[in-house]
Design a protein around this motif. Structure first.
Motif, PDB file in Angstrom:
ATOM      1  N   GLY A   1       0.795  -1.215   0.000  1.00  0.00           N
ATOM      2  CA  GLY A   1       0.000   0.000   0.000  1.00  0.00           C
ATOM      3  C   GLY A   1       0.829   1.268   0.000  1.00  0.00           C
ATOM      4  O   GLY A   1       0.418   2.297  -0.548  1.00  0.00           O
TER       5      GLY A   1
ATOM      6  N   GLY B   1      -0.104   7.436   6.822  1.00  0.00           N
ATOM      7  CA  GLY B   1      -0.809   6.427   6.059  1.00  0.00           C
ATOM      8  C   GLY B   1      -1.302   5.281   6.920  1.00  0.00           C
ATOM      9  O   GLY B   1      -2.410   4.778   6.729  1.00  0.00           O
TER      10      GLY B   1
ATOM     11  N   LEU C   1      -4.060   4.046   4.119  1.00  0.00           N
ATOM     12  CA  LEU C   1      -2.921   4.111   3.204  1.00  0.00           C
ATOM     13  C   LEU C   1      -3.058   5.180   2.115  1.00  0.00           C
ATOM     14  O   LEU C   1      -2.069   5.834   1.779  1.00  0.00           O
ATOM     15  CB  LEU C   1      -2.689   2.725   2.582  1.00  0.00           C
ATOM     16  N   PRO C   2      -4.259   5.417   1.535  1.00  0.00           N
ATOM     17  CA  PRO C   2      -4.355   6.479   0.515  1.00  0.00           C
ATOM     18  C   PRO C   2      -4.014   7.870   1.055  1.00  0.00           C
ATOM     19  O   PRO C   2      -3.577   8.742   0.291  1.00  0.00           O
ATOM     20  CB  PRO C   2      -5.819   6.406   0.068  1.00  0.00           C
ATOM     21  N   ALA C   3      -4.213   8.083   2.369  1.00  0.00           N
ATOM     22  CA  ALA C   3      -3.950   9.410   2.941  1.00  0.00           C
ATOM     23  C   ALA C   3      -2.471   9.744   2.971  1.00  0.00           C
ATOM     24  O   ALA C   3      -2.099  10.918   3.104  1.00  0.00           O
ATOM     25  CB  ALA C   3      -4.523   9.492   4.356  1.00  0.00           C
TER      26      ALA C   3
ATOM     27  N   LEU D   1      -0.250   9.881   0.702  1.00  0.00           N
ATOM     28  CA  LEU D   1       0.209  10.730  -0.404  1.00  0.00           C
ATOM     29  C   LEU D   1      -0.648  11.983  -0.573  1.00  0.00           C
ATOM     30  O   LEU D   1      -0.450  12.740  -1.523  1.00  0.00           O
ATOM     31  CB  LEU D   1       0.213   9.926  -1.708  1.00  0.00           C
ATOM     32  N   GLY D   2      -1.580  12.203   0.347  1.00  0.00           N
ATOM     33  CA  GLY D   2      -2.434  13.373   0.276  1.00  0.00           C
ATOM     34  C   GLY D   2      -1.941  14.499   1.169  1.00  0.00           C
ATOM     35  O   GLY D   2      -0.845  14.433   1.747  1.00  0.00           O
TER      36      GLY D   2
END
Length: 252
Positions: free
Chosen positions: A79, A134, A139-141, A143-144
């Motif tokens: 992830g 993350g 996990l998507p957060a 890279l945000g």
């Protein structure tokens, strides 16, 4: 048994941030505190003898992650694959700068590898903060915006830890502008550097406990690993006893 290994994971992660954190932070501050080549040489010589001993905590942490939490390891590494690659590249770049900067003369050579040391250190701090975000927020957060904010926060926290270490290791030196910090201040920033790691571990504890290896595997790991724990602690104490004060080594 699962709780004991979770505790071991937390101790290793916190130990890495508390100890390797000042190396990373001082690397981030290298262009700020080391405005001359001689100043940068003193800063690097102050922290370089501790680097290998501090990195052992990360190696041990990876071993525990792979052995005790195998399914979690796969989920997190897949992830966070871009961040894991960035972290490893930053680690290699930082260590390359550390070891190559004095291997040849010339201003351009030294500036190149001092820059690598700074860039690798900044990359380590940012990617660790984003990875922790993350794990905590999904996990998507990582890279945000939340991940970037966490990366910057960890970078600033480790930079403070690195500055405190420099003031403690080089009291009165011009590179720290006469600031003096005692061991208690260094211990305080070490604890502060470990807080994000401990907070994320506590947040993810229940999920980690659900993904531990079978009891037979944990028992075998205990027999294999526990006898080496005193060696890890003893080596760390030896390094601090030898290099905590006194003349700076010239090899770095």
């Amino acid at each position: 048994m699962e709780i004991l290994w979770l505790g071991a994971f937390a101790v290793l992660l916190a130990g890495y941030f508390a100890l390797e954190g000042f190396d990373i932070g001082l690397g981030v501050l290298l262009p700020v505190l080391g405005r001359s080549q001689a100043g940068r040489d003193r800063l690097v010589a102050a922290m370089a003898p501790f680097v290998l001993a501090n990195e052992v905590w990360l190696v041990a942490l990876a071993g525990v992650l792979f052995g005790v939490f195998p399914t979690l390891e796969g989920e997190v590494l897949s992830g966070l694959y871009p961040l894991v690659v960035a972290l490893l590249l930053s680690w290699v770049l930082r260590d390359a700068g550390l070891w190559f900067r004095r291997r040849a003369g010339g201003r351009a050579w030294r500036v190149l590898w001092d820059g690598a040391l700074w860039l690798g250190s900044a990359g380590l701090a940012l990617t660790w903060g984003m990875a922790l975000a993350g794990v905590a927020l999904g996990l998507p957060a990582a890279l945000g915006p939340a991940g970037v904010a966490a990366g910057v926060a960890v970078l600033l926290l480790l930079a403070l830890h690195g500055w405190t270490f420099a003031a403690w290791r080089l009291p009165g030196d011009e590179v720290v502008r006469g600031a003096v910090r005692d061991g208690r201040a260094l211990l305080l920033t070490a604890c502060a550097a470990a807080v994000p790691a401990l907070a994320v571990t506590a947040f993810a504890a229940s999920s980690m406990l659900d993904r531990t290896a079978p009891d037979q595997t944990l028992t075998v790991l205990s027999v294999m690993v526990v006898p080496f724990a005193p060696i890890l602690v003893g080596a760390q104490l030896w390094v601090w006893r030898i290099f905590r004060k006194g003349a700076l080594p010239s090899f770095f």
